[in-house]
Design an enzyme around this catalytic site. Structure first.
Site, PDB file in Angstrom:
ATOM      1  CE1 TYR A  53       0.329   1.765   4.310  1.00  0.00           C
ATOM      2  CE2 TYR A  53       0.797  -0.583   4.511  1.00  0.00           C
ATOM      3  CZ  TYR A  53       0.851   0.705   5.022  1.00  0.00           C
ATOM      4  OH  TYR A  53       1.444   0.932   6.246  1.00  0.00           O
ATOM      5  CB  CYS A  54       1.463   4.050  -1.748  1.00  0.00           C
ATOM      6  SG  CYS A  54       0.235   4.181  -3.072  1.00  0.00           S
ATOM      7  NE  ARG A  55      -1.017  11.087  -1.146  1.00  0.00           N
ATOM      8  CZ  ARG A  55      -2.092  11.575  -1.751  1.00  0.00           C
ATOM      9  NH1 ARG A  55      -3.202  11.776  -1.076  1.00  0.00           N
ATOM     10  NH2 ARG A  55      -2.060  11.859  -3.041  1.00  0.00           N
TER      11      ARG A  55
END
Length: 104
Positions: free
Chosen positions: A65-67
């Protein structure tokens, strides 16, 4: 081929997977604002990112995941190209879509 999955499926699969590694590909500054428990930080924007990814166990299943889901999708694609054989999951909407608890 990696799979984009929503928060609910991401959380369920992660919890049930004893071969899972949770990767956060955001920056240190983003990480400092809160991260999902047990995540490993590997900054996608770091020039050393591909070298760091190369050190990972290619047979594990990666939950990434990221932002917002963009960088983590790119990371999934990169890992596919590097010969990762485990499952690759991208959290749709990233940490912004995460309604679970965040560590600080």
């Amino acid at each position: 081929m990696y799979e984009n999955i929503d928060e609910e499926e991401f959380a369920e699969k992660l919890a049930a997977d004893d071969n899972a590694v949770l990767l956060d590909v955001r920056t240190q500054q983003e990480w400092d604002s809160g991260y999902i428990k047990d995540a490993i930080l590997l900054d996608f924007f770091n020039p050393e990112f591909p070298k760091e990814v190369e050190k990972l166990d290619k047979a594990k299943n990666y939950y990434i995941y990221c932002r917002s889901g963009n960088r983590s999708g790119q990371a999934c694609g990169l890992m596919e190209g590097m010969g990762f054989t485990g499952e690759l999951y991208n959290l749709e909407g990233g940490v912004m879509a995460w309604t679970g608890d965040l560590e600080e």
